[in-house]
Design a protein around this motif. Structure first.
Motif, PDB file in Angstrom:
ATOM      1  N   PRO A   1      42.895  28.327  71.486  1.00  0.00           N
ATOM      2  CA  PRO A   1      42.424  29.600  70.918  1.00  0.00           C
ATOM      3  C   PRO A   1      43.590  30.532  70.606  1.00  0.00           C
ATOM      4  O   PRO A   1      44.669  30.446  71.206  1.00  0.00           O
ATOM      5  CB  PRO A   1      41.547  30.167  72.028  1.00  0.00           C
ATOM      6  N   TYR A   2      43.352  31.408  69.640  1.00  0.00           N
ATOM      7  CA  TYR A   2      44.318  32.455  69.302  1.00  0.00           C
ATOM      8  C   TYR A   2      43.545  33.751  69.141  1.00  0.00           C
ATOM      9  O   TYR A   2      42.583  33.824  68.358  1.00  0.00           O
ATOM     10  CB  TYR A   2      45.068  32.091  68.021  1.00  0.00           C
ATOM     11  N   LEU A   3      43.956  34.765  69.870  1.00  0.00           N
ATOM     12  CA  LEU A   3      43.240  36.041  69.876  1.00  0.00           C
ATOM     13  C   LEU A   3      44.072  37.109  69.176  1.00  0.00           C
ATOM     14  O   LEU A   3      45.232  37.336  69.531  1.00  0.00           O
ATOM     15  CB  LEU A   3      42.960  36.462  71.320  1.00  0.00           C
ATOM     16  N   TRP A   4      43.469  37.728  68.166  1.00  0.00           N
ATOM     17  CA  TRP A   4      44.134  38.789  67.414  1.00  0.00           C
ATOM     18  C   TRP A   4      43.471  40.124  67.760  1.00  0.00           C
ATOM     19  O   TRP A   4      42.241  40.257  67.689  1.00  0.00           O
ATOM     20  CB  TRP A   4      44.023  38.519  65.908  1.00  0.00           C
ATOM     21  N   VAL A   5      44.293  41.123  68.117  1.00  0.00           N
ATOM     22  CA  VAL A   5      43.766  42.440  68.478  1.00  0.00           C
ATOM     23  C   VAL A   5      44.559  43.515  67.744  1.00  0.00           C
ATOM     24  O   VAL A   5      45.787  43.586  67.880  1.00  0.00           O
ATOM     25  CB  VAL A   5      43.854  42.688  70.002  1.00  0.00           C
ATOM     26  N   ASP A   6      43.876  44.343  66.963  1.00  0.00           N
ATOM     27  CA  ASP A   6      44.502  45.533  66.387  1.00  0.00           C
ATOM     28  C   ASP A   6      44.496  46.624  67.455  1.00  0.00           C
ATOM     29  O   ASP A   6      43.436  46.992  67.964  1.00  0.00           O
ATOM     30  CB  ASP A   6      43.728  46.019  65.163  1.00  0.00           C
ATOM     31  N   ALA A   7      45.678  47.119  67.785  1.00  0.00           N
ATOM     32  CA  ALA A   7      45.754  48.032  68.926  1.00  0.00           C
ATOM     33  C   ALA A   7      46.746  49.154  68.669  1.00  0.00           C
ATOM     34  O   ALA A   7      47.450  49.169  67.649  1.00  0.00           O
ATOM     35  CB  ALA A   7      46.146  47.257  70.196  1.00  0.00           C
ATOM     36  N   ASP A   8      46.786  50.095  69.616  1.00  0.00           N
ATOM     37  CA  ASP A   8      47.717  51.226  69.564  1.00  0.00           C
ATOM     38  C   ASP A   8      48.665  51.147  70.753  1.00  0.00           C
ATOM     39  O   ASP A   8      48.238  50.928  71.899  1.00  0.00           O
ATOM     40  CB  ASP A   8      46.962  52.561  69.590  1.00  0.00           C
ATOM     41  N   TRP A   9      49.938  51.359  70.468  1.00  0.00           N
ATOM     42  CA  TRP A   9      50.987  51.305  71.496  1.00  0.00           C
ATOM     43  C   TRP A   9      51.436  52.725  71.811  1.00  0.00           C
ATOM     44  O   TRP A   9      51.678  53.527  70.915  1.00  0.00           O
ATOM     45  CB  TRP A   9      52.154  50.482  70.963  1.00  0.00           C
ATOM     46  N   ALA A  10      51.569  53.019  73.076  1.00  0.00           N
ATOM     47  CA  ALA A  10      52.065  54.330  73.511  1.00  0.00           C
ATOM     48  C   ALA A  10      53.136  54.121  74.567  1.00  0.00           C
ATOM     49  O   ALA A  10      52.993  53.267  75.460  1.00  0.00           O
ATOM     50  CB  ALA A  10      50.928  55.184  74.074  1.00  0.00           C
ATOM     51  N   ALA A  11      54.224  54.860  74.442  1.00  0.00           N
ATOM     52  CA  ALA A  11      55.326  54.766  75.396  1.00  0.00           C
ATOM     53  C   ALA A  11      55.601  56.138  75.987  1.00  0.00           C
ATOM     54  O   ALA A  11      55.201  57.173  75.433  1.00  0.00           O
ATOM     55  CB  ALA A  11      56.579  54.217  74.719  1.00  0.00           C
ATOM     56  N   GLU A  12      56.324  56.176  77.105  1.00  0.00           N
ATOM     57  CA  GLU A  12      56.592  57.436  77.799  1.00  0.00           C
ATOM     58  C   GLU A  12      57.393  58.402  76.942  1.00  0.00           C
ATOM     59  O   GLU A  12      57.149  59.601  76.944  1.00  0.00           O
ATOM     60  CB  GLU A  12      57.336  57.152  79.102  1.00  0.00           C
TER      61      GLU A  12
ATOM     62  N   TYR B   1      37.088  32.821  60.443  1.00  0.00           N
ATOM     63  CA  TYR B   1      35.874  33.330  59.793  1.00  0.00           C
ATOM     64  C   TYR B   1      35.915  33.006  58.302  1.00  0.00           C
ATOM     65  O   TYR B   1      36.979  33.087  57.677  1.00  0.00           O
ATOM     66  CB  TYR B   1      35.754  34.837  60.008  1.00  0.00           C
ATOM     67  N   PRO B   2      34.778  32.650  57.701  1.00  0.00           N
ATOM     68  CA  PRO B   2      34.764  32.274  56.278  1.00  0.00           C
ATOM     69  C   PRO B   2      35.292  33.390  55.380  1.00  0.00           C
ATOM     70  O   PRO B   2      34.974  34.564  55.566  1.00  0.00           O
ATOM     71  CB  PRO B   2      33.282  31.996  55.996  1.00  0.00           C
ATOM     72  N   GLY B   3      36.124  32.989  54.418  1.00  0.00           N
ATOM     73  CA  GLY B   3      36.626  33.933  53.419  1.00  0.00           C
ATOM     74  C   GLY B   3      37.784  34.786  53.879  1.00  0.00           C
ATOM     75  O   GLY B   3      38.187  35.702  53.153  1.00  0.00           O
ATOM     76  N   THR B   4      38.343  34.514  55.042  1.00  0.00           N
ATOM     77  CA  THR B   4      39.483  35.294  55.529  1.00  0.00           C
ATOM     78  C   THR B   4      40.645  35.171  54.553  1.00  0.00           C
ATOM     79  O   THR B   4      41.101  34.072  54.257  1.00  0.00           O
ATOM     80  CB  THR B   4      39.925  34.800  56.922  1.00  0.00           C
ATOM     81  N   GLN B   5      41.134  36.298  54.042  1.00  0.00           N
ATOM     82  CA  GLN B   5      42.193  36.291  53.033  1.00  0.00           C
ATOM     83  C   GLN B   5      43.587  36.223  53.628  1.00  0.00           C
ATOM     84  O   GLN B   5      44.517  35.720  53.024  1.00  0.00           O
ATOM     85  CB  GLN B   5      42.078  37.540  52.151  1.00  0.00           C
ATOM     86  N   SER B   6      43.747  36.778  54.835  1.00  0.00           N
ATOM     87  CA  SER B   6      45.044  36.834  55.480  1.00  0.00           C
ATOM     88  C   SER B   6      44.845  36.744  56.983  1.00  0.00           C
ATOM     89  O   SER B   6      43.766  37.077  57.498  1.00  0.00           O
ATOM     90  CB  SER B   6      45.763  38.131  55.109  1.00  0.00           C
ATOM     91  N   VAL B   7      45.870  36.296  57.693  1.00  0.00           N
ATOM     92  CA  VAL B   7      45.749  36.124  59.141  1.00  0.00           C
ATOM     93  C   VAL B   7      45.304  37.405  59.825  1.00  0.00           C
ATOM     94  O   VAL B   7      44.493  37.376  60.757  1.00  0.00           O
ATOM     95  CB  VAL B   7      47.106  35.660  59.725  1.00  0.00           C
ATOM     96  N   ASN B   8      45.803  38.534  59.375  1.00  0.00           N
ATOM     97  CA  ASN B   8      45.503  39.792  60.054  1.00  0.00           C
ATOM     98  C   ASN B   8      44.093  40.307  59.790  1.00  0.00           C
ATOM     99  O   ASN B   8      43.713  41.346  60.325  1.00  0.00           O
ATOM    100  CB  ASN B   8      46.518  40.868  59.637  1.00  0.00           C
ATOM    101  N   PHE B   9      43.304  39.585  58.985  1.00  0.00           N
ATOM    102  CA  PHE B   9      41.928  39.991  58.722  1.00  0.00           C
ATOM    103  C   PHE B   9      40.927  39.128  59.497  1.00  0.00           C
ATOM    104  O   PHE B   9      39.741  39.100  59.169  1.00  0.00           O
ATOM    105  CB  PHE B   9      41.610  39.902  57.222  1.00  0.00           C
ATOM    106  N   GLY B  10      41.397  38.431  60.511  1.00  0.00           N
ATOM    107  CA  GLY B  10      40.525  37.534  61.260  1.00  0.00           C
ATOM    108  C   GLY B  10      39.425  38.274  62.013  1.00  0.00           C
ATOM    109  O   GLY B  10      39.581  39.430  62.418  1.00  0.00           O
TER     110      GLY B  10
END
Length: 377
Positions: free
Chosen positions: A90-101, A59-68
Motif C-alpha cells: 500500500p501507498y498512502l498519500w496525505v495532503d497536510a500542513d506543516w508547522a514548526a516552532e 482511483y479511476p481517471g486519476t490524472q496525476s499521482v497527487n490527485f489520488g
C-alpha cells in the motif's frame, strides 16, 4: 572544391569564431531548456519512477499521482490472486500542513506513507534501507535537505503535521517534487496524521511481477472490470509516470508556459545562428563573385557553404556539449531540478544541425545572385 571549404575555415578561422560561439550558445540554450523541462516535470512522477513497483492501482481517471483518492482495502486480495503478482504494497498519500516552532505559518506538504520493510517498493530506487528503517519510530519523517529552510526545521528537529508531533530523522536528496514539499513517513504515522483506519484503504496499491512481460499480462487481466473490489484502475508504472508528466506538461498553465518558452528559445537560437552565418558568408562576397566569374557552378558553391556549415555546426555542438554539461553539473550541485537522456540530447544536437544547415542555405542564396562586376567596385 570541397577542400576549399576546409582550407577557408583553417586560414580564416577568426572570421568564423563568432559563428561557432553563436551556434554553441544556441545549443546551450536548447540543452539547458530541455534539461529543465525533464527535471521539473520529471519530478512530478518521482513517486513512480523512484519506486520499483511494476503495476499501480488507483482511483479511476486519476490524472496525476497527487490527485489520488482512497480505494477499497479489498484490492490487495485481487492483486495477490493474479499468478504474475509476487508482492503487493500500500501507498498512502496525505495532503497536510506543516508547522514548526520557528515558522511564521503553516506550509502545505505532500505526506507519503510508505512501508518500512527492507524489500519495500515505494522509493526503493531513492531511499536506502538504513534510512528507511528510521521511519519505524513513531512520528519519524524524512525530507529533502533543500526543503529544510522552507519547513523551518533542522535534521533531528521537531515539528507538527496536522497538529501531530513529528521528528525529522533524516534527509534524502532528490526527494524534492513539483508543486509542494514531499515528506516521507511510515504507513502507521501517515495513517495517524491523516485520520485513516485500516477500513479506509490506501491511496494506491503497488504490485511487483516477475518480469516486464508478466507485468503487461497481469495489467491486461487486472484491467477487466470487477465490481466486487470497488472502483479502481490499473496502470503499468511507465504508463502512470507518463500520465502524470503529461498532465503537468500539457494540462496545466505551467506546462504551457514552459512549452512556449521552449519555442522562444528555438526561435532565438535560429535567429542568432542565421545572423552569424549570414555575416560570415557576406564577408566572402568577393570570393564568391570570383568563383562565379571563373565559371564555378552554383551547385558547387552551395556544397562548399554546406560543408563549411557542417564543420562549424560540429565544433559548435562540441562547445555546447561541454558548456551545457558544466552548467548541468553546477545546477545539480545546487539542487536545481535538471535531467537529461541520450535521446533528448541527440534531439537537441539534431535541432542545432538543422538550424545551421537551413541558415547557411538561406544565407548563401543571397550570395549566389552576386555578379562578377562586383569585383570592379
Amino acid at each position: 572544391m570541397i577542400a576549399l571549404a576546409r582550407k577557408t575555415l583553417v586560414y580564416e578561422w577568426r572570421r568564423f569564431v563568432p559563428v561557432v560561439v553563436s551556434i554553441g550558445f544556441s545549443g546551450v540554450l536548447l540543452l539547458v531548456q530541455a534539461a529543465l523541462v525533464l527535471g521539473i516535470f520529471g519530478s512530478a512522477s518521482l513517486y513512480v519512477t523512484a519506486s520499483s513497483g511494476d503495476l499501480w492501482v488507483g482511483y479511476p481517471g486519476t490524472q496525476s499521482v497527487n490527485f489520488g483518492r482512497a480505494i477499497s482495502p479489498d484490492l490487495p486480495m485481487r492483486l495477490r490472486m493474479d499468478p504474475a503478482v509476487t508482492a503487493v504494497e500500500p501507498y498512502l498519500w496525505v495532503d497536510a500542513d506543516w508547522a514548526a516552532e520557528r515558522s511564521a505559518g503553516n506550509v502545505s506538504i505532500y505526506l507519503s506513507g510508505i512501508s518500512t520493510r527492507a524489500d519495500a517498493m515505494m522509493f526503493a530506487r531513492l531511499l536506502p534501507a538504513p534510512l528507511r528503517e528510521r521511519l519505524r519510530e513513531p512520528g519519524a519523517v524524512i525530507v529533502d535537505p533543500s526543503d529544510l529552510d522552507t519547513l523551518a526545521v533542522e535534521p533531528g528537529g521537531r515539528a507538527w503535521i496536522n497538529a501531530h508531533p513529528v521528528r525529522v530523522v533524516g534527509t534524502l536528496p532528490g526527494l524534492r517534487g513539483l508543486g509542494g514539499v514531499n515528506v516521507l513517513a511510515s504507513l502507521d504515522t501517515a495513517a495517524t496524521i491523516g485520520g485513516r483506519g485500516a477500513e479506509d484503504g490506501a491511496t494506491y496499491y503497488l504490485a511487483r511481477t516477475a518480469s516486464p512481460a508478466a507485468a503487461l499480462e497481469a495489467h491486461e487481466r487486472l484491467s477487466r472490470p470487477d465490481s466486487r473490489f470497488g472502483p479502481h484502475e490499473v496502470w503499468t508504472a511507465q504508463a502512470f509516470a507518463e500520465r502524470t508528466q503529461r498532465y503537468w506538461l500539457v494540462d496545466t498553465g505551467a506546462g504551457v508556459a514552459v512549452l512556449f518558452m521552449s519555442i522562444i528559445v528555438c526561435a532565438v537560437g535560429a535567429l542568432i545562428t542565421g545572423q552569424s552565418l549570414s555575416a560570415a558568408i557576406a564577408s566572402s562576397s568577393r570570393e564568391y563573385a570570383t568563383l562565379n566569374a571563373m565559371g564555378v557552378s552554383r551547385g558547387t558553391m552551395v556544397r562548399v557553404v554546406l560543408e563549411q556549415a557542417a564543420w562549424l555546426g560540429g565544433v559548435g555542438v562540441v562547445f555546447a556539449a561541454l558548456v551545457g554539461a558544466a552548467l548541468l553539473v553546477v545546477a545539480s550541485a545546487h539542487q536545481v531540478p535538471v535531467a537529461m537522456t541520450p535521446l533528448v540530447a541527440a534531439g537537441c544536437v539534431g535541432i542545432v544541425v538543422v538550424l545551421v544547415l537551413l541558415s547557411s542555405v538561406s544565407a548563401v542564396r543571397r550570395q549566389l545572385d552576386i555578379e562578377p562586376a562586383t569585383l570592379l567596385r
